[in-house]
Design an enzyme around this catalytic site. Structure first.
Site, PDB file in Angstrom:
ATOM      1  N   SER A   1       1.098  -0.975   0.147  1.00 31.91           N
ATOM      2  CA  SER A   1      -0.376   0.315  -0.057  1.00 31.91           C
ATOM      3  C   SER A   1       1.343   1.123   0.002  1.00 31.91           C
ATOM      4  CB  SER A   1      -1.001  -0.209   0.736  1.00 31.91           C
ATOM      5  OG  SER A   1      -0.322   0.503   1.912  1.00 31.91           O
ATOM      6  N   LYS A   2       0.333   2.796  -0.519  1.00 33.96           N
ATOM      7  CA  LYS A   2       0.676   3.589  -0.114  1.00 33.96           C
ATOM      8  C   LYS A   2       2.208   4.162   1.144  1.00 33.96           C
ATOM      9  CE  LYS A   2       0.116   5.984  -3.769  1.00 33.96           C
ATOM     10  NZ  LYS A   2       1.670   6.358  -4.047  1.00 33.96           N
ATOM     11  N   ARG A   3       1.679   3.336   1.793  1.00 37.89           N
ATOM     12  CA  ARG A   3       2.461   2.995   3.163  1.00 37.89           C
ATOM     13  C   ARG A   3       3.757   2.408   3.395  1.00 37.89           C
ATOM     14  NH1 ARG A   3       2.566  -1.139   7.150  1.00 37.89           N
ATOM     15  NH2 ARG A   3       0.704  -2.499   5.941  1.00 37.89           N
TER      16      ARG A   3
END
Ligand code: GLU
Length: 469
Positions: free
Chosen positions: A244-246
């Protein structure tokens, strides 16, 4: 049989790194078999589609160098064909009109949930095998079309990566294939398009495995050949959680901006979920020669930036200096220097060999080369200390350097060695203040080499400036 694969992105966002890997596997597999790799844009969800996303996908594929064969297929343009197949299935008694409305379905779902049960359509409008009459269709309701899933036995997806995956009757609903507004649903469109495009191998993320079960029902109802399915495990972040983006960059565009080379990305992505022994670095021809589905792994692969950097460093070294200079030039502009002059670009080209081995990515290469373009305006702590300690040697060094006629690293080195012998100083006392003066810090390439690249005049100017500081 000609192998035909396809990449079928929905244009709803950037080309995700997982999508890029799917595209790459399809590309490599088709090329390995001398087959064709096709692109289909699944643009039926008009609410979520955007032209921007479509362009980003094309750009991403192009950047990665994954060329597709033939024209792009746009799923939306094939709607009439999807409807035709739905009608054919009804005609053959494999699908039926369902008059249960969306509101009724919502009520039934809510009632099931209230009882803590899983909701399933009650098959109210499914023709009965014993001939029991169906209720009379209500007036004014546009029916949807549902396919008749088998009531017993299993549907088996023979997956080249996952093995045999069985779907029992409980797992398969009578799927809507045409909505009551007349639009085809996703699974119908995918099957019809894959069939019509002659797709022989469907290689995609394993988040589509359940869809494969549903799609099998449609293949079987139409009596169509089922392609080989290969559902590849998704890519996870370095911590093992779903990417994910994180975790950082998730789109190919971001990787391009971060200074990764497309050939490094191809090599790296190929190794993400597929292996050829312990080979980490291989070129495109090898990837094509080696790529088969047998060595696609069953467990999710993890992004590993250290590995990506290592691979990128390898490909960086293989790129011609002029190309690298051109790529890093935009990273070296400043407010006062918005465009590099020809001489500055030429200096960069000459500088590349001295800094190439010190960088893993293009921005790192740019930083390593920056001092060539810009004389230090300040000296960092270590450089100041070096100047403090041995800056007193700069005048004799300058005298020696002025006398060097043939300005190259060997001649510079020889003159400094001679100076060391004549003055009884060590090279370790002469070089540090020079490095500080040239770079502004204690990093950078070999000092005589840096001076050769920089040229006599610029080198001397920097040493003089440091002497006066
Ligand atoms: N359009 C689907 C997606 O973007 C892929 C469908 C498929 O490969 O069958 O996830």
């Amino acid at each position: 049989m000609t192998v035909i694969t396809r990449f079928a992105p929905s244009p709803t966002g950037m080309l995700h790194i997982g999508g890029a890997r799917t595209a790459l596997f399809n590309y490599l597999f088709a090329r390995h078999h001398g087959g064709r790799f096709k692109l289909r844009i699944e643009d039926t969800d008009t609410a979520r589609n955007s032209d921007e996303a479509y362009q980003a996908i094309l750009k991403g594929l192009n950047w990665l160098g994954l060329s597709y064969d033939g024209d792009v297929v746009y799923q939306r343009e094939r709607e009439e064909r999807h409807k035709e197949v739905a009608a054919m299935l009804v005609q053959q008694g494999k699908a039926y009109h369902c008059y249960t409305t969306a509101e009724e379905l919502a009520e039934q779902r809510a009632a099931a949930e209230a009882k803590g049960e899983a909701f399933r359509y009650d098959r109210k409008w499914r023709p009965q095998s014993d001939g029991t009459a169906l209720p009379t269709p209500p007036a004014g309701v546009n029916p949807s079309i549902r396919i008749m899933a088998p009531l017993e036995g299993e549907v088996v997806v023979r997956d080249a990566v996952q093995g045999d995956v069985c779907f029992g009757p409980d797992a398969l609903d009578d799927l809507v294939i045409l909505r009551s507004d007349g639009t085809p649903t996703y699974n119908l469109a995918v099957v019809v398009d894959d069939h019509d495009m002659g797709v022989t191998h469907v290689i995609r993320g394993d988040d589509h495995l359940n869809n494969a079960g549903r799609q099998m029902v449609i293949y079987e109802a139409m009596g169509w050949d089922v392609p080989v399915f290969a559902h590849i495990p998704l890519i996870h972040g370095p911590d093992g959680a779903k990417l994910s983006k994180r975790h950082g960059a998730t789109s190919t565009t971001e990787y391009a901006h971060m200074g990764y080379l497309p050939e490094a990305m191809r090599n790296y992505l190929a190794r993400l979920g597929w292996s050829h022994g312990d080979d980490e670095i291989f070129d495109d021809a090898q990837a094509i020669a080696w790529f088969t589905l047998e060595h696609v792994g069953q467990s999710p692969s993890r992004l590993d930036f250290a590995k990506l950097n290592h691979i990128n460093a390898h490909y960086l070294r293989l790129r011609p200096d002029a190309e690298l200079a051109e790529m890093i030039a935009p990273m070296l502009l400043t407010a006062g220097n918005a465009r590099l002059m020809e001489a500055e670009v030429a200096l960069l080209v000459r500088a590349i060999p001295s800094v190439k081995t010190k960088a893993q990515t293009l921005p790192e290469l740019a930083e390593a080369a920056r001092f060539y373009l810009y004389a230090p305006t300040a000296y960092d702590e270590k450089a100041s200390a070096a100047l403090e300690k041995n800056g007193g040697n700069l005048p004799v060094i300058l005298t020696a350097l002025h006398a060097v006629t043939d300005w190259n690293a060997d001649a510079i080195k020889a003159s400094l060695t001679e100076l060391a012998t004549a003055t009884g100083k060590k090279l370790g006392e002469l070089m540090p203040p020079m490095r500080a003066a040239l770079v502004g810090s204690m990093s950078g390439p070999d000092v005589p080499l840096a001076m050769e690249v920089l040229g006599k005049e610029a080198s001397i100017t920097r040493l003089e400036a440091a002497g006066k500081a």
